[in-house]
Design an enzyme around this catalytic site. Sequence first.
Site, PDB file in Angstrom:
ATOM      1  N   ARG A   1     -53.445  39.443  23.915  1.00 44.42           N
ATOM      2  CA  ARG A   1     -54.180  39.551  25.194  1.00 44.42           C
ATOM      3  C   ARG A   1     -54.135  38.361  26.060  1.00 44.42           C
ATOM      4  O   ARG A   1     -55.175  37.930  26.744  1.00 44.42           O
ATOM      5  CB  ARG A   1     -55.388  40.046  25.223  1.00 44.42           C
ATOM      6  CG  ARG A   1     -56.171  40.999  25.857  1.00 44.42           C
ATOM      7  CD  ARG A   1     -55.845  42.233  26.196  1.00 44.42           C
ATOM      8  NE  ARG A   1     -55.631  43.656  25.685  1.00 44.42           N
ATOM      9  CZ  ARG A   1     -56.411  44.485  25.492  1.00 44.42           C
ATOM     10  NH1 ARG A   1     -57.736  44.541  25.947  1.00 44.42           N
ATOM     11  NH2 ARG A   1     -56.200  45.457  24.761  1.00 44.42           N
TER      12      ARG A   1
ATOM     13  N   ARG B   1     -58.760  39.979  31.406  1.00 47.49           N
ATOM     14  CA  ARG B   1     -59.899  39.948  32.378  1.00 47.49           C
ATOM     15  C   ARG B   1     -60.536  38.610  32.352  1.00 47.49           C
ATOM     16  O   ARG B   1     -61.267  38.176  33.521  1.00 47.49           O
ATOM     17  CB  ARG B   1     -60.740  40.789  32.096  1.00 47.49           C
ATOM     18  CG  ARG B   1     -60.633  42.417  32.766  1.00 47.49           C
ATOM     19  CD  ARG B   1     -61.270  43.478  32.136  1.00 47.49           C
ATOM     20  NE  ARG B   1     -60.840  43.451  30.751  1.00 47.49           N
ATOM     21  CZ  ARG B   1     -61.425  44.397  29.998  1.00 47.49           C
ATOM     22  NH1 ARG B   1     -62.043  45.574  30.502  1.00 47.49           N
ATOM     23  NH2 ARG B   1     -61.066  44.424  28.354  1.00 47.49           N
TER      24      ARG B   1
ATOM     25  N   ARG C   1     -56.980  43.111  39.862  1.00 49.91           N
ATOM     26  CA  ARG C   1     -57.416  44.303  39.642  1.00 49.91           C
ATOM     27  C   ARG C   1     -58.429  44.805  40.574  1.00 49.91           C
ATOM     28  O   ARG C   1     -58.889  46.043  40.586  1.00 49.91           O
ATOM     29  CB  ARG C   1     -58.268  44.173  38.212  1.00 49.91           C
ATOM     30  CG  ARG C   1     -57.084  44.152  36.932  1.00 49.91           C
ATOM     31  CD  ARG C   1     -56.885  45.750  36.820  1.00 49.91           C
ATOM     32  NE  ARG C   1     -57.856  46.293  35.972  1.00 49.91           N
ATOM     33  CZ  ARG C   1     -58.877  47.023  36.393  1.00 49.91           C
ATOM     34  NH1 ARG C   1     -58.684  47.467  37.674  1.00 49.91           N
ATOM     35  NH2 ARG C   1     -59.714  47.753  35.681  1.00 49.91           N
TER      36      ARG C   1
ATOM     37  N   ASP D   1     -49.363  48.539  28.192  1.00 44.96           N
ATOM     38  CA  ASP D   1     -50.295  48.866  27.230  1.00 44.96           C
ATOM     39  C   ASP D   1     -49.657  49.968  26.052  1.00 44.96           C
ATOM     40  O   ASP D   1     -48.768  50.801  26.638  1.00 44.96           O
ATOM     41  CB  ASP D   1     -51.535  49.816  27.793  1.00 44.96           C
ATOM     42  CG  ASP D   1     -52.757  49.795  27.002  1.00 44.96           C
ATOM     43  OD1 ASP D   1     -53.618  48.799  26.963  1.00 44.96           O
ATOM     44  OD2 ASP D   1     -52.721  50.670  26.060  1.00 44.96           O
TER      45      ASP D   1
ATOM     46  N   TYR E   1     -55.727  57.539  19.050  1.00 43.90           N
ATOM     47  CA  TYR E   1     -56.340  57.950  20.412  1.00 43.90           C
ATOM     48  C   TYR E   1     -56.209  59.298  20.778  1.00 43.90           C
ATOM     49  O   TYR E   1     -56.878  60.167  21.496  1.00 43.90           O
ATOM     50  CB  TYR E   1     -55.692  57.024  21.473  1.00 43.90           C
ATOM     51  CG  TYR E   1     -56.361  55.626  21.166  1.00 43.90           C
ATOM     52  CD1 TYR E   1     -57.273  55.249  22.098  1.00 43.90           C
ATOM     53  CD2 TYR E   1     -55.550  54.411  20.696  1.00 43.90           C
ATOM     54  CE1 TYR E   1     -57.945  53.941  21.905  1.00 43.90           C
ATOM     55  CE2 TYR E   1     -55.914  53.127  20.598  1.00 43.90           C
ATOM     56  CZ  TYR E   1     -57.259  52.926  21.317  1.00 43.90           C
ATOM     57  OH  TYR E   1     -57.901  51.781  21.124  1.00 43.90           O
TER      58      TYR E   1
HETATM   59  O1  CP3 Z   1     -51.391  40.152  27.324  1.00 47.78           O
HETATM   60  C1  CP3 Z   1     -51.292  40.990  26.499  1.00 47.78           C
HETATM   61  O2  CP3 Z   1     -51.683  41.039  25.347  1.00 47.78           O
HETATM   62  C2  CP3 Z   1     -50.370  42.069  27.234  1.00 47.78           C
HETATM   63  C3  CP3 Z   1     -51.134  43.332  27.434  1.00 47.78           C
HETATM   64  C4  CP3 Z   1     -51.582  44.220  26.446  1.00 47.78           C
HETATM   65  C5  CP3 Z   1     -52.609  45.027  27.049  1.00 47.78           C
HETATM   66  N1  CP3 Z   1     -52.896  45.990  25.988  1.00 47.78           N
HETATM   67  C6  CP3 Z   1     -53.291  44.874  28.368  1.00 47.78           C
HETATM   68  C7  CP3 Z   1     -54.585  45.531  28.607  1.00 47.78           C
HETATM   69  C8  CP3 Z   1     -51.306  44.535  25.027  1.00 47.78           C
HETATM   70  C9  CP3 Z   1     -50.578  43.980  24.298  1.00 47.78           C
HETATM   71  C10 CP3 Z   1     -52.395  45.731  24.908  1.00 47.78           C
HETATM   72  C11 CP3 Z   1     -52.342  46.467  23.610  1.00 47.78           C
HETATM   73  C12 CP3 Z   1     -53.362  47.481  23.345  1.00 47.78           C
HETATM   74  N2  CP3 Z   1     -53.857  48.240  24.086  1.00 47.78           N
HETATM   75  C13 CP3 Z   1     -53.714  47.631  22.095  1.00 47.78           C
HETATM   76  C14 CP3 Z   1     -53.262  47.088  20.837  1.00 47.78           C
HETATM   77  C15 CP3 Z   1     -53.977  45.330  20.708  1.00 47.78           C
HETATM   78  C16 CP3 Z   1     -55.576  45.541  20.455  1.00 47.78           C
HETATM   79  O3  CP3 Z   1     -56.029  45.040  21.376  1.00 47.78           O
HETATM   80  O4  CP3 Z   1     -55.801  46.030  19.470  1.00 47.78           O
HETATM   81  C17 CP3 Z   1     -54.897  48.582  22.137  1.00 47.78           C
HETATM   82  C18 CP3 Z   1     -55.386  49.176  20.999  1.00 47.78           C
HETATM   83  C19 CP3 Z   1     -54.788  49.208  23.470  1.00 47.78           C
HETATM   84  C20 CP3 Z   1     -55.756  50.218  24.085  1.00 47.78           C
HETATM   85  C21 CP3 Z   1     -56.405  49.506  25.185  1.00 47.78           C
HETATM   86  N3  CP3 Z   1     -56.062  49.202  26.260  1.00 47.78           N
HETATM   87  C22 CP3 Z   1     -57.817  49.839  24.962  1.00 47.78           C
HETATM   88  C23 CP3 Z   1     -58.974  50.284  23.987  1.00 47.78           C
HETATM   89  C24 CP3 Z   1     -58.347  49.367  26.208  1.00 47.78           C
HETATM   90  C25 CP3 Z   1     -59.869  49.116  26.890  1.00 47.78           C
HETATM   91  C26 CP3 Z   1     -60.524  48.193  26.219  1.00 47.78           C
HETATM   92  C27 CP3 Z   1     -60.491  46.830  27.089  1.00 47.78           C
HETATM   93  O5  CP3 Z   1     -60.121  45.736  26.568  1.00 47.78           O
HETATM   94  O6  CP3 Z   1     -60.752  46.962  28.083  1.00 47.78           O
HETATM   95  C28 CP3 Z   1     -57.256  48.918  26.873  1.00 47.78           C
HETATM   96  C29 CP3 Z   1     -57.211  48.127  28.437  1.00 47.78           C
HETATM   97  C30 CP3 Z   1     -56.349  46.942  28.471  1.00 47.78           C
HETATM   98  N4  CP3 Z   1     -55.108  46.978  28.013  1.00 47.78           N
HETATM   99  C31 CP3 Z   1     -56.891  45.910  29.370  1.00 47.78           C
HETATM  100  C32 CP3 Z   1     -55.675  44.953  29.297  1.00 47.78           C
HETATM  101  C33 CP3 Z   1     -55.639  43.606  30.227  1.00 47.78           C
HETATM  102  C34 CP3 Z   1     -57.933  45.767  30.288  1.00 47.78           C
HETATM  103  C35 CP3 Z   1     -57.883  46.661  31.445  1.00 47.78           C
HETATM  104  C36 CP3 Z   1     -58.553  46.133  32.907  1.00 47.78           C
HETATM  105  O7  CP3 Z   1     -57.860  45.394  33.485  1.00 47.78           O
HETATM  106  O8  CP3 Z   1     -59.506  46.653  33.042  1.00 47.78           O
END
Ligand code: CP3
Length: 362
Positions: free
Chosen positions: A29, A33, A42, A78, A154
């Site tokens: 990540r 944010r 965003r 994602d 999910y």
């Molecule tokens: O920079 C990076 O790592 C690449 C981008 C990336 C995102 N999600 C962006 C994201 C990657 C590799 C993921 C993978 C992802 N997504 C996983 C596996 C990794 C982990 O964290 O365990 C999972 C379980 C998800 C599912 C997911 N996406 C959730 C549960 C959420 C909400 C929780 C949260 O952190 O907000 C997301 C949203 C998400 N994915 C955001 C980002 C930057 C935040 C969204 C926003 O901008 O509001």
Amino acid sequence: MDQTAIKNTIFMRTLRRESCERPPIWLLRQAGRYMPEYRAIRQKVSFLELCRNSQLSAEVTVMAVDQLGVDAGIIFADILLPLDAMGVGLRFAAGDGPVIDRPVRASADVDGLPTFEPAEKIDYVLEAIRQFKKSRPECPLIGFAGAPFTLASYLIEGGSSRNFDKTKLFMHKESAAFHKLMAYLARLTVAYLSAQKSVGADCLMLFDSWVGSLSREDYEEYVLPHSQAIFEGIKGLAPAIHFGTNTGGIIDLMASAGGDVIGLDWRVGLADTWARTPSLQNKCVQGNLDPCLLFAEPELIAKRAKLLIDSVGGKPGYIFNLGHGILPGTPVEHVKGLVQFVKSYRPAKGAGAVTPESVGKI
Ligand code: CP3
């Protein structure tokens, strides 16, 4: 694309387990944010709009690489995007995380899932990979997908979950339908990852973030064959990373399912786990600082990073990372400081190394 330059990067050399002057570093990540520039984008677009906009996604990927100076990028996307393509009604509700409006709760729901080509339905991620590679051809890029268990959780729960009770009930009660769902997700994931490789991803990562919630018996019976099918399906295409959290109890099984690199979180000692797990011996290991440590003083962050690097003792195949994603609110300067430290620190060979002989003495 200059493939020789990519092959000679410290990230790709480490993936081949060549001995390098320092561990490569990238961060889970790394675009997100905690970065003010990301938050500004965003303000104008929703998260899903950002993912579907290839140009913006590529820009955000480049932004993280340039700002932090990490050794690899991970395409901004994602793991849940294929669920959107399935038409189950994926939404990101403010404050609630992901929501699936039409979850999979019965065997008939599994039968109703559509067959589609990820290269067509999720073409925007492929285009983002092309654009990243065009603007940063010298930077290794990680493509990724969610693993069947984590995606199934999910789909079945209808969103995030603490105990995965619905997923486990479905798994135990509707075993045939659960296996069918897992096989469907595995086939889709092989096609999706292969497509990412074909447009320029240098490394492929499988996120099984929540698999650590399972017992060894359930992992072996319900998950391992399907994750194994994915690594078989992408064999020889690109080096692969297999990641999960809370996996201390099943790490040997996860490693035997596949992947050239196994990602560990902070709940286990990285060097210790590497030294004592037979199925990890011919693999690389990635991890594993606690993302919460990045809120602490830079001196402590550097101290813990040094301890971690020293514990590995220069063993080839170690990739520095966190154990899970950078959290919102993390000071950007602390993240930059960590990257600078890891890139400049040169451990004395063997210093503080955990060897099979020293396991148990630390
Ligand atoms: O920079 C990076 O790592 C690449 C981008 C990336 C995102 N999600 C962006 C994201 C990657 C590799 C993921 C993978 C992802 N997504 C996983 C596996 C990794 C982990 O964290 O365990 C999972 C379980 C998800 C599912 C997911 N996406 C959730 C549960 C959420 C909400 C929780 C949260 O952190 O907000 C997301 C949203 C998400 N994915 C955001 C980002 C930057 C935040 C969204 C926003 O901008 O509001």
